[in-house]
Design an enzyme around this catalytic site. Structure first.
Site, PDB file in Angstrom:
ATOM      1  N   ASP A  35      40.359  34.508  30.801  1.00 35.11           N
ATOM      2  CA  ASP A  35      41.339  34.654  29.490  1.00 35.11           C
ATOM      3  C   ASP A  35      40.233  35.464  28.581  1.00 35.11           C
ATOM      4  OD1 ASP A  35      43.384  33.386  30.181  1.00 35.11           O
ATOM      5  OD2 ASP A  35      42.622  31.455  29.725  1.00 35.11           O
ATOM      6  N   CYS A  36      38.997  35.450  28.586  1.00 36.87           N
ATOM      7  CA  CYS A  36      38.063  35.930  27.604  1.00 36.87           C
ATOM      8  C   CYS A  36      37.508  37.296  27.964  1.00 36.87           C
ATOM      9  CB  CYS A  36      36.834  35.065  27.188  1.00 36.87           C
ATOM     10  SG  CYS A  36      35.906  34.575  28.597  1.00 36.87           S
TER      11      CYS A  36
END
Length: 389
Positions: free
Chosen positions: A132-133
């Protein structure tokens, strides 16, 4: 008696007396230890030799969108990426991965490091772990030393205090980390430059410790820790120099300050790539004992002659030989004259010591007090437990 602070004051005033290790040995022969110790402030040592346990830390900087690199190639040489998202470690002996069946083993990590230091562009290809990051999956670019953040050498094992002489008593040529060894004792290869080598002039590491400032690859570096395979308990002669591989150092330094003159990729036929590296250590002439240690001559230093034709960790030896004999070009083994050759460049080792001397004389390089000593009690643990696969 002198102190490092006093010597640094003279360096800052450009009044320090600096001799290379070779010059010191001549002066001691002329003046004696006592008078030489009164005159000299710093003794410079140097070596230029293959140091395969070397590599570079590289931080690429974050991409947009960000990537968490988990596989990476720099000019087709695999780089380790198992820590920070865009932090890489490029090992000097990592070989290039062949493209389309082409045999490219003669190029490796040492060559890429040298190219980057020379300011040349190199290609990066990366595969990321999508999170996600870190949503980016792949990345390709061209970098130079100016377009990356950190670029520094961190070398786990450099500056063997002494090493071996390799020979081949077998019937076929052997291709080793010392280079080709011809059959039937047809040649002998040694890797240490002898009496000008840094740690043979400080055999008990009384002057060199963690935090010692050094010449590394044409820039400034530091001793970071003891090196891997550090074995200070090696047997020693009465002059305290070891009779074989002994102390080693881990070194660190900013590669952006370095010069390709002193950091060069190299290749050993049928063995693999490596890195030729120039390293120099200044030794403060604190007292007569320091000067006496640095007065050691090639005739007073020995190395073991090891037969590589026996494929074991512990190989038979043909005894010890002095560096004076090695540098003569021939030694005698079992009554046979055997030609010798150095793996280190004795000429460039001298040049390292000379360049470091010039830095100090110009007030561009001051000495550091070690933060803490290097252990002289470390044992060497081999892996003798066998597992069958």
């Amino acid at each position: 008696m002198k102190t490092i602070a006093e010597i640094n004051d003279k360096i800052n005033r450009k009044s320090a007396i600096v001799w290379t290790a070779e010059e010191l040995k001549v002066k001691v022969a002329e003046l004696g230890v006592t008078q030489a110790a009164k005159e000299v402030d710093v003794i410079t040592t140097g070596t230029f030799e293959p140091m395969e346990s070397s590599g570079a830390i590289i931080n690429l900087g974050h991409t947009d969108p960000p990537i968490k690199i988990r596989r990476c190639w720099i000019d087709n040489v695999p780089a380790y990426s198992g820590f920070g998202a865009v932090d890489l470690y490029l090992g000097a002996t990592q070989a290039i991965e062949s493209q389309d069946g082409e045999d490219t083993r003669e190029r490796g990590g040492g060559h890429v490091i040298s190219d980057l230091i020379a300011g040349l562009p190199v290609q990066v290809k990366a595969i990321g772990q999508v999170t996600d990051c870190y949503p980016r999956a792949t990345f390709e670019t061209t970098i130079t030393r100016e377009t990356i953040n950190q670029f520094y050498l961190f070398n786990p094992r450099n500056l063997y205090q002494n090493f071996i002489v390799g020979v081949n008593g077998g019937d076929r040529p052997l291709f080793t980390y010392l280079g080709p060894l011809q059959p039937r004792l047809s040649n002998a290869v040694y890797s240490n430059p002898g009496a000008i080598s840094p740690l043979l002039n400080d055999p008990d590491l009384q002057l060199v410790g963690i935090g010692t400032k050094i010449f590394l690859g044409g820039g400034i570096g530091y001793v970071a820790w003891e090196g891997t395979q550090h074995f200070p308990l090696q047997k020693r002669l009465p002059n305290r120099t070891p009779v074989g591989p002994a102390a080693t150092l881990a070194l660190i330094g900013d590669a952006k300050q370095m010069s390709a003159q002193w950091v060069r990729g190299c290749y050993f036929k049928s063995y693999g790539p490596s890195l030729m590296l120039g390293v120099g250590i200044p030794l403060p002439a604190l007292n007569e004992e320091v000067v006496a240690r640095c007065a050691v001559q090639d005739k007073d230093l020995v190395a073991p002659i090891v037969d590589f034709s026996i494929p074991r960790r512990v190989r038979p030896t043909f005894g010890l030989v002095s560096y004076a004999q090695l540098k003569s070009g021939r030694i005698t083994i079992d009554g046979k004259a055997v030609r010798t050759a150095p793996l280190a460049s004795v000429y460039l080792s001298r040049q390292v010591a000379i360049e470091l001397k010039q830095w100090i004389e110009a007030g561009k390089f001051i000495l550091t007090e070690p933060v803490t000593p290097i252990s002289m009690e470390r044992t060497f643990l081999p892996q003798d437990r066998w597992t069958e696969f």
